[in-house]
Design a protein around this motif. Sequence first.
Motif, PDB file in Angstrom:
ATOM      1  N   ALA A 112       0.677  -1.464  -0.049  1.00  0.00           N
ATOM      2  CA  ALA A 112      -0.017  -0.062  -0.041  1.00  0.00           C
ATOM      3  C   ALA A 112       0.884   1.231  -0.061  1.00  0.00           C
ATOM      4  O   ALA A 112       0.443   2.237  -0.426  1.00  0.00           O
ATOM      5  N   LEU A 113       2.124   1.151   0.412  1.00  0.00           N
ATOM      6  CA  LEU A 113       2.940   2.280   0.582  1.00  0.00           C
ATOM      7  C   LEU A 113       4.396   1.875   0.581  1.00  0.00           C
ATOM      8  O   LEU A 113       4.671   0.606   0.738  1.00  0.00           O
ATOM      9  N   ARG A 114       5.320   2.944   0.112  1.00  0.00           N
ATOM     10  CA  ARG A 114       6.677   2.762   0.114  1.00  0.00           C
ATOM     11  C   ARG A 114       7.442   3.958   0.578  1.00  0.00           C
ATOM     12  O   ARG A 114       7.040   5.134   0.329  1.00  0.00           O
ATOM     13  N   ILE A 115       8.152   3.823   1.525  1.00  0.00           N
ATOM     14  CA  ILE A 115       9.015   4.812   2.432  1.00  0.00           C
ATOM     15  C   ILE A 115      10.626   4.579   1.755  1.00  0.00           C
ATOM     16  O   ILE A 115      11.105   3.537   1.830  1.00  0.00           O
ATOM     17  N   GLY A 116      11.188   5.685   1.347  1.00  0.00           N
ATOM     18  CA  GLY A 116      12.356   5.688   0.864  1.00  0.00           C
ATOM     19  C   GLY A 116      12.783   4.962  -0.551  1.00  0.00           C
ATOM     20  O   GLY A 116      11.807   4.368  -1.157  1.00  0.00           O
ATOM     21  N   GLY A 117      13.919   4.885  -1.013  1.00  0.00           N
ATOM     22  CA  GLY A 117      14.089   4.243  -2.126  1.00  0.00           C
ATOM     23  C   GLY A 117      13.660   5.158  -3.558  1.00  0.00           C
ATOM     24  O   GLY A 117      12.934   6.188  -3.523  1.00  0.00           O
ATOM     25  N   PRO A 118      13.873   4.692  -4.397  1.00  0.00           N
ATOM     26  CA  PRO A 118      13.693   5.314  -5.876  1.00  0.00           C
ATOM     27  C   PRO A 118      12.126   5.375  -6.128  1.00  0.00           C
ATOM     28  O   PRO A 118      11.914   6.018  -7.047  1.00  0.00           O
ATOM     29  N   HIS A 119      11.338   4.536  -5.574  1.00  0.00           N
ATOM     30  CA  HIS A 119      10.096   4.240  -5.966  1.00  0.00           C
ATOM     31  C   HIS A 119       9.056   4.630  -4.722  1.00  0.00           C
ATOM     32  O   HIS A 119       8.044   4.223  -4.640  1.00  0.00           O
ATOM     33  N   ALA A 120       9.637   5.465  -3.959  1.00  0.00           N
ATOM     34  CA  ALA A 120       8.952   5.894  -2.640  1.00  0.00           C
ATOM     35  C   ALA A 120       7.652   6.646  -3.250  1.00  0.00           C
ATOM     36  O   ALA A 120       7.341   7.351  -4.134  1.00  0.00           O
ATOM     37  N   THR A 121       6.416   6.376  -2.282  1.00  0.00           N
ATOM     38  CA  THR A 121       5.142   6.731  -2.488  1.00  0.00           C
ATOM     39  C   THR A 121       4.729   7.700  -1.398  1.00  0.00           C
ATOM     40  O   THR A 121       3.621   8.245  -1.118  1.00  0.00           O
ATOM     41  N   VAL A 122       5.541   7.581  -0.198  1.00  0.00           N
ATOM     42  CA  VAL A 122       5.175   8.480   0.979  1.00  0.00           C
ATOM     43  C   VAL A 122       6.453   9.508   1.300  1.00  0.00           C
ATOM     44  O   VAL A 122       7.459   9.091   1.153  1.00  0.00           O
ATOM     45  N   LEU A 178      18.511   2.691  13.312  1.00  0.00           N
ATOM     46  CA  LEU A 178      18.664   3.513  14.575  1.00  0.00           C
ATOM     47  C   LEU A 178      17.929   4.890  14.213  1.00  0.00           C
ATOM     48  O   LEU A 178      18.189   5.738  15.002  1.00  0.00           O
ATOM     49  N   PHE A 179      17.008   4.761  13.302  1.00  0.00           N
ATOM     50  CA  PHE A 179      16.327   6.250  12.923  1.00  0.00           C
ATOM     51  C   PHE A 179      14.848   5.850  13.154  1.00  0.00           C
ATOM     52  O   PHE A 179      14.218   5.050  13.086  1.00  0.00           O
ATOM     53  N   ALA A 180      14.295   6.751  13.903  1.00  0.00           N
ATOM     54  CA  ALA A 180      12.819   6.718  14.418  1.00  0.00           C
ATOM     55  C   ALA A 180      12.016   7.801  13.483  1.00  0.00           C
ATOM     56  O   ALA A 180      12.204   8.915  13.138  1.00  0.00           O
ATOM     57  N   LEU A 181      11.118   6.978  12.948  1.00  0.00           N
ATOM     58  CA  LEU A 181      10.160   7.648  12.035  1.00  0.00           C
ATOM     59  C   LEU A 181       8.333   7.682  12.894  1.00  0.00           C
ATOM     60  O   LEU A 181       8.216   6.842  13.597  1.00  0.00           O
ATOM     61  N   ASP A 182       7.930   8.681  12.489  1.00  0.00           N
ATOM     62  CA  ASP A 182       6.700   9.037  13.347  1.00  0.00           C
ATOM     63  C   ASP A 182       5.510   8.453  12.607  1.00  0.00           C
ATOM     64  O   ASP A 182       5.333   8.784  11.239  1.00  0.00           O
ATOM     65  N   LEU A 183       4.671   7.585  13.220  1.00  0.00           N
ATOM     66  CA  LEU A 183       3.438   6.840  12.535  1.00  0.00           C
ATOM     67  C   LEU A 183       2.049   7.476  13.181  1.00  0.00           C
ATOM     68  O   LEU A 183       1.236   6.815  13.005  1.00  0.00           O
ATOM     69  N   SER A 184       2.269   8.554  13.981  1.00  0.00           N
ATOM     70  CA  SER A 184       0.855   9.010  14.507  1.00  0.00           C
ATOM     71  C   SER A 184       0.165   9.751  13.462  1.00  0.00           C
ATOM     72  O   SER A 184      -0.877   9.748  13.887  1.00  0.00           O
ATOM     73  N   GLY A 185       0.610  10.293  12.171  1.00  0.00           N
ATOM     74  CA  GLY A 185      -0.107  10.965  11.466  1.00  0.00           C
ATOM     75  C   GLY A 185      -0.775   9.901  10.430  1.00  0.00           C
ATOM     76  O   GLY A 185      -0.713   8.619  10.452  1.00  0.00           O
ATOM     77  N   ASP A 186      -0.830  10.440   9.085  1.00  0.00           N
ATOM     78  CA  ASP A 186      -1.472   9.597   7.824  1.00  0.00           C
ATOM     79  C   ASP A 186      -0.137   9.020   7.142  1.00  0.00           C
ATOM     80  O   ASP A 186       0.425   9.945   6.546  1.00  0.00           O
ATOM     81  N   VAL A 187       0.303   7.834   7.380  1.00  0.00           N
ATOM     82  CA  VAL A 187       1.233   7.122   7.085  1.00  0.00           C
ATOM     83  C   VAL A 187       1.241   6.938   5.657  1.00  0.00           C
ATOM     84  O   VAL A 187       2.315   6.609   4.841  1.00  0.00           O
ATOM     85  N   ARG A 188       0.135   7.008   5.031  1.00  0.00           N
ATOM     86  CA  ARG A 188       0.121   6.857   3.437  1.00  0.00           C
ATOM     87  C   ARG A 188       0.726   8.151   2.692  1.00  0.00           C
ATOM     88  O   ARG A 188       0.549   8.152   1.529  1.00  0.00           O
ATOM     89  N   PRO A 243       7.289  11.150   8.946  1.00  0.00           N
ATOM     90  CA  PRO A 243       8.611  12.150   9.255  1.00  0.00           C
ATOM     91  C   PRO A 243       9.264  11.585  10.127  1.00  0.00           C
ATOM     92  O   PRO A 243       9.291  10.653  11.080  1.00  0.00           O
ATOM     93  N   LEU A 244      10.819  12.045   9.890  1.00  0.00           N
ATOM     94  CA  LEU A 244      11.847  11.572  10.964  1.00  0.00           C
ATOM     95  C   LEU A 244      11.784  12.365  12.241  1.00  0.00           C
ATOM     96  O   LEU A 244      11.809  13.456  12.314  1.00  0.00           O
ATOM     97  N   VAL A 245      11.780  11.660  13.344  1.00  0.00           N
ATOM     98  CA  VAL A 245      11.852  12.464  14.788  1.00  0.00           C
ATOM     99  C   VAL A 245      13.182  12.319  15.479  1.00  0.00           C
ATOM    100  O   VAL A 245      13.383  12.661  16.294  1.00  0.00           O
ATOM    101  N   GLY A 246      14.141  11.588  14.961  1.00  0.00           N
ATOM    102  CA  GLY A 246      15.270  11.485  15.757  1.00  0.00           C
ATOM    103  C   GLY A 246      16.072  10.105  15.365  1.00  0.00           C
ATOM    104  O   GLY A 246      15.681   9.078  14.553  1.00  0.00           O
ATOM    105  N   TRP A 247      17.153  10.070  15.807  1.00  0.00           N
ATOM    106  CA  TRP A 247      18.088   8.793  15.591  1.00  0.00           C
ATOM    107  C   TRP A 247      19.014   8.551  16.831  1.00  0.00           C
ATOM    108  O   TRP A 247      19.306   9.386  17.849  1.00  0.00           O
TER     109      TRP A 247
END
Length: 999
Positions: free
Chosen positions: A794-804, A828-838, A842-846
């Motif tokens: 349903a979604l892709r994060i990062g990479g050349p084919h990202a949809t998010v 060791l990177f933290a991403l925020d899933l509290s919003g609309d992940v589609r 966002p990155l919140v820290g590491w």
Amino acid sequence: MKISSGPSEGGKRDAVAAIKAALANVKAGRTKPARTALVALAKKHGIPWLALLLLGACATVGLAGEGDEHVRAVLGWGWQERPHGQTLASDLLGQFVDGDPRRPNFGGYGPYGGPTAHGFFFFAFNAGRYQVAGSPAAHVDHQIGKLAVPDYWNHRVLLFDLRADGSLAGHSASALVGQERYDQMEIGQGPARFHFPAACAFDPAGKRLFVADEYNHRVLEFDVHDPARAIRVFGQRNFDDWGYDASPGDLVWDSTREDVRGPKLARSANRRGMFLPRGVASDGRRLFVADGDNHRVLVFDLAGKENGPAAVAVLGQQDFAGYQPNRGGKPSLATMLFPGGLAIDPSGRYLLVADTLNYRVLVFDAAGTIENGMPALAAVTLPQIRPNDLPNPPYQRTIAGAVAVAVDARGQIFVADRRGMRVVVYRLEDVLAGKTEPTAAIGRFEMSTDLWQMKSGYGGPTGLAVAGTHLYVAEPRGNRVLCFDVADPDRRAVDLLGQFYGTDLARPHYNKYGPNGGPDPYGFDFADGTPGLSVTDDGAWLLAADPIGGRLLFFPLAGDGLPLDHSARLALGVPTLDARANNYGAARFNRPGHTVLTDDGRLFASDFQGSRILCFDLPNLANATGRGALAPLRPFEPPKDRRPRPREDFEFRSLDSGTPALHVLGQVDFYAGLRDTASRRQMGKETSGLAYDRKRRWLFVCEKLNHRVLIVDVSQGVETFMPALAVLGQPDFDTNAPHWGQADWHPRGMHRPSGICYDHQAKMLFVTNGDNPSEREILGFDLSGEVTDGMEPALRIGGPHATVESDLPRVERLLGLDEQHRRLWCGLFALDLSGDVRKRVPLVGWFGLGPHGDASKEQDNHSGKLPSLLGYSVGFCDRFGGAASAMAVNSRTGTVYAADTSRYRVLCFQPSFSFRREPIEFRNGTEAIDITGTGGLAPLRFSLTGGRLPLGLDLDGETGIIRGTPRDKPGAYETEITIATATGTTRGKVAIDLKDKSP
């Protein structure tokens, strides 16, 4: 969010200017101003990139000791017993100061706690190279009394004290050669470093120690009374040169199998050079070196003092230009095949050569002039060896046959018969008379039955030394040195070095093996396989896999998510907490990995090498560990009239380890191990992750080499070889080609997926996909509706084919989920899933692993470049994901656990910063450094908001390190500090106790 780790232009200019000034001062004889300039620069720029630069400068200008150590301390780079640099880990598992689990060592590395003063690292399991432990040496003298043991993979030599009768005076080394500290295992050249030391020898007077430095192709000579630096080198023109046959440096495995073990060799055997020396001996006038891969013994005159002298004679070859095995023909008294250990009889007349792969010992008359290529006086072949047993060309270098030889004051010859798992005893006078019958065999019982696991070709002795009436036998598979009483050859070993019950050196452990003291409830061996980490839903247990140990360890966690006392309470795959074993069956792993513990007590554990998943039943984990398992550890009082029994309760708990699995998934039974096959029931090698849907009771299996994710429905129970419900990444169950069977990326395909986690709240399955950083992405499968084979994510994060949309700088292989705080951890990177992940994640820290977590420090066997850290060990680990190879998240506390493969440890990160509870102590007029606390989701920014620091002290805004030279009134100071991170700010107070300069 941008990550910056490089130097500023101003920092570069300052560094260059300071180093130039330091060099000029040193050249003029002014070392103190040079040190001052470098220290001042370190105080100004406390960042990791400068550490390497300044330490290199210190080494260049010869500022050893205080200056070098101060720069390390000021920059926070690898100091002992505290976090370093910007890592700010709150705790760790696996590395401790002197093996004490109460004292975490953030600067330590190596399997099972790393090097110590009492453990050896002889044998690196499945390291892709031959296995050998070097030959020790002994000298019994009322002033010397030493046993020298080359600690092969730790790149050092340990010296142990001996009594007058040759017995051990203690089990801890009294001196160290090749490293500055006992917890180091650095590779190097120069006069104070080794690269796989293979053999030792004392001169007859005991004043000199000679060490065959195998992979530097040289022999170093040390003064026994001051062994910190060598005083002479043989085989190279100077201390900094290295390379076979005294050629420019080139890394090679051996002279055979050049297609896979190194570059094509331009052979140039000569009078000076060596090729992987493996034996050394001295009669006081001459030095004898077994030049293993040149199939010869070189003879050097010790009269001179110059480095790199030419040999005066050669044995085994007709002249100095010869290097062919057995001179290119059949074995004779004038030829050799990979000679190993050397010995000289007490009279000083006879030289004994362990002619390894000719399965014999040669005896040469060395009393007079040694002529090039002269034949041996006599030879004795190992028992039951026939001509047909000898290897034929082309030869492959193996450590077998007669690998070592020693001779005692009574003229008894001891020969290490590795294939026979024993030490064979002869009389020198019998051998010279042509008699070849041995008089005894020593150690057969210990070497064949005392270890939990024994594989063909791995066991047996490889190094020998005689001291008085005692014989010392180096046994690589056991990472130990056995001590026998030669007056009673049928008697079992009377003492042992290298293996003990915990850290109790008064209790040798004859059933234990493994590097650096072997397995215990505290340490790991990450040399191969993929470590796995998971946390139970209640946050009470951390499950950590020890792949090479074949163990799955259960660590209890305190209320804050950190380890209770660093000690495991239960182990699966082995019978006790201090055992290790790799095998098949219901009670063994062949390198365990990832785990899932369900709420009904079922444990699913992947088996990396076994291509399977074992299912255990642990309905009550606390009870499974035995009564009182979570109580504080108590010391054991050993019996005085006998050896403690292996399963006796000592400082470690859990006599209930080794529970067998009830079922197996992926294989037809517990003893099958089919690989590279895909079907609805069959799984392939390298399971790279497990996840679980608690509501529907679905098990998700990430299969890296089958390029897919299997969904197994276990809601109705588990059965051996049960079928899967669905497959992702492939069009059907029988296909396992990357990219959906196409040459390149396909929207429904996968390529070596390596991380997986499941979000119960959103019913989203996240999978890391892609083999290299440029193509790597996070796939999100929506499983809230119908699940079909090969469904598109349903979604892709990062990479050349990202949809998010995301500002994640790069996609790591590892995934973890913190459901309570709605964070997806990618490495060791933290991403925020509290919003609309589609739409946006966002990155919140590491968190960072620190300077030593650099995965780029990898051994390149073909480029000829030397490693700067762990050599082959790091290179081998990096093949399986670099420094961070596994992670887990404690959703109850937010604690993140990361397996740092290259340093054999598990780091524990707290998402919020924790201030020091006890005051920081400084003294006026004394340079000092300390840290305000630990933890915190980076990037951290520290600032003073109240109170004050004593004069002369400053707070580093990036690391929280307080450093400087205080010059204020003694007393108690309190400073309020604010810490800002991407997730908010924290305020706290730090107490400082400033004392007068005099203690």
